[in-house]
Design an enzyme around this catalytic site. Sequence first.
Site, PDB file in Angstrom:
ATOM      1  N   HIS A  60       0.843  -1.209   0.000  1.00 46.81           N
ATOM      2  CA  HIS A  60       0.000   0.000   0.000  1.00 46.81           C
ATOM      3  C   HIS A  60       0.873   1.252   0.000  1.00 46.81           C
ATOM      4  CE1 HIS A  60      -3.916   1.972   1.624  1.00 46.81           C
ATOM      5  NE2 HIS A  60      -3.155   2.866   0.998  1.00 46.81           N
ATOM      6  N   LEU A  63       2.672   6.187  -5.313  1.00 43.23           N
ATOM      7  CA  LEU A  63       3.834   6.697  -6.064  1.00 43.23           C
ATOM      8  C   LEU A  63       3.470   7.945  -6.863  1.00 43.23           C
ATOM      9  CD1 LEU A  63       5.607   3.413  -7.282  1.00 43.23           C
ATOM     10  CD2 LEU A  63       6.046   4.770  -5.228  1.00 43.23           C
ATOM     11  N   ASP A 152      -8.819   3.476  -2.891  1.00 44.18           N
ATOM     12  CA  ASP A 152      -8.140   3.975  -1.689  1.00 44.18           C
ATOM     13  C   ASP A 152      -8.095   5.503  -1.624  1.00 44.18           C
ATOM     14  OD1 ASP A 152      -6.590   3.628   0.742  1.00 44.18           O
ATOM     15  OD2 ASP A 152      -5.026   4.621  -0.418  1.00 44.18           O
ATOM     16  N   ASN A 278      -5.381   9.928   7.124  1.00 47.01           N
ATOM     17  CA  ASN A 278      -6.665   9.216   7.134  1.00 47.01           C
ATOM     18  C   ASN A 278      -6.425   7.730   6.893  1.00 47.01           C
ATOM     19  OD1 ASN A 278      -8.025  11.655   7.337  1.00 47.01           O
ATOM     20  ND2 ASN A 278      -8.220  11.860   5.120  1.00 47.01           N
ATOM     21  N   ASP A 305       1.283   2.941   3.644  1.00 50.65           N
ATOM     22  CA  ASP A 305       0.408   3.981   3.097  1.00 50.65           C
ATOM     23  C   ASP A 305       1.266   5.221   2.776  1.00 50.65           C
ATOM     24  OD1 ASP A 305      -1.778   5.339   2.187  1.00 50.65           O
ATOM     25  OD2 ASP A 305      -2.671   5.688   4.155  1.00 50.65           O
ATOM     26  N   HIS A 309       3.433  14.273  -0.112  1.00 47.58           N
ATOM     27  CA  HIS A 309       2.837  15.538  -0.547  1.00 47.58           C
ATOM     28  C   HIS A 309       3.958  16.558  -0.645  1.00 47.58           C
ATOM     29  CE1 HIS A 309      -1.318  14.246  -0.135  1.00 47.58           C
ATOM     30  NE2 HIS A 309      -1.025  13.729   1.045  1.00 47.58           N
TER      31      HIS A 309
HETATM   32  O1  DOR Z   1      -4.011  10.171   4.595  1.00 50.35           O
HETATM   33  C1  DOR Z   1      -4.164   9.592   3.541  1.00 50.35           C
HETATM   34  N1  DOR Z   1      -3.565  10.018   2.405  1.00 50.35           N
HETATM   35  N2  DOR Z   1      -4.948   8.513   3.498  1.00 50.35           N
HETATM   36  C2  DOR Z   1      -5.287   7.914   2.333  1.00 50.35           C
HETATM   37  O2  DOR Z   1      -5.987   6.927   2.366  1.00 50.35           O
HETATM   38  C3  DOR Z   1      -4.815   8.465   1.050  1.00 50.35           C
HETATM   39  C4  DOR Z   1      -3.571   9.214   1.234  1.00 50.35           C
HETATM   40  C5  DOR Z   1      -3.145  10.041   0.026  1.00 50.35           C
HETATM   41  O3  DOR Z   1      -3.303   9.552  -1.109  1.00 50.35           O
HETATM   42  O4  DOR Z   1      -2.615  11.123   0.226  1.00 50.35           O
END
Ligand code: DOR
Length: 429
Positions: A60, A63, A152, A278, A305, A309
């Site tokens: 999970h 990319l 997701d 999340n 996960d 960002h």
């Molecule tokens: O906090 C999160 N960011 N939870 C997710 O399920 C997706 C992810 C994202 O893609 O930034």
Amino acid sequence: MTLLVKGGRVINPAVQQDEICDILIENGKIKEMGTNLNAPGAEVFNAAGLVVAPGFIDMHVHLRQPGQSAKETIGTGTRAAAAGGICRVATMPNTKPVIDKAIIVEGMKYKAEHEGVVKVDIVGAISKELKGQELAAMGAMANAGVVAFSDDGRYVEDCDFMRKAMEYASMFHKVIIDHCEEQSLVAGGTMHEGTVSNELGLKGRPAVAEDIAVARDILLAEATNTPVHIAHISTKNAVDMVRRAKAKGLHVTAEATPQHMILTDEALREYDARFKVNPPLRSDDHRQAVVDGLIDGTIDAIVTDHAPHEWEEKDEEFNLAPSGFVGLETSVGAVLTYLYHTGMVDLTTLIRAYTAAPAKILGIDAGVLAPGREADLTIIDLDKEWAVDSTTFYSKGKSTPFDDMIFKGKAAATIVDGIVVMKDGEVLR
Ligand code: DOR
């Protein structure tokens, strides 16, 4: 090309192996495993004092390709994986455009082959554009080689739609990876709902949102006889429901992240968006329940996960910053420090959760060391002490809740198809 990995403690949970053993690798495959192996002319990797495991799999990660290369690319994300000891990742479809058609899967496969430093599996979307309204081209994506389907980042709200998606996925023998947060209950929430959110005056995302979503989808998994995998599980009731579903013989599996097993909502007291994710970091009773689920086998896999960002986005005011943070370069260190060295979880359980378990869930030929198999290996120094420093990350994402922490335990090398792609923290490709 011949490589001899010599003298390491091989922990190979799929075959209950835990012993000192040499591994001879030829042309990308394991040729032989045994003691006192010799191979004149072979490159030798001295693994004495180190743990040698099947290549770690993170089923999970994000990319961010296609479309969000300012956050991450296949090149930077797979380098981050290699640096963290991860040999194989499954990347999620919440990209721009969404991975909801075969042509995008094909493009991703091409890029992964040419730019990936570790192996990349692709997860296709359940719904077109993740809107939860029309099924994505699941059949064509299955033919193109996706390993699973997931929306997701978003919960599939419509029950009938999810039932159809499960029925369709099962026709192609693919698992659904399920983001479980019932939308009306979490709307506008930025952290776990509880004492801390009340004190901080922030709108919460209650645990019951996850519980309801997990309950529905376990029921749908039973009704459709489809394998369902609960993503980033984080609540007591969700863990308990998965435990009961397994006892009943349903095809339900689950994964947990280091952050949900180590950190709590107390970390948010400074309104620091590095901790915003999340599902959210929850209170200690939930955290403990997730660890207990890993210990008793309710939770199958450990995932990051990994959600990179841009720095400027995460640096925003708490309510505005996006959720998620990177994890590939801290996963192994965090887990060894807080779960293994504390005596909470044994090494075989942890290694299984990074290897044989995710391989089985995704139906991929990986996660075990045996002659004839692809030579993917993660080599670990259990006692290496190091400080997390996000400025040195290979990932483009620098936001991590573990920054500046001192960890004990680190991947010493990552070997993919018999090639050493990372040694002592340095990625070699
Ligand atoms: O906090 C999160 N960011 N939870 C997710 O399920 C997706 C992810 C994202 O893609 O930034």
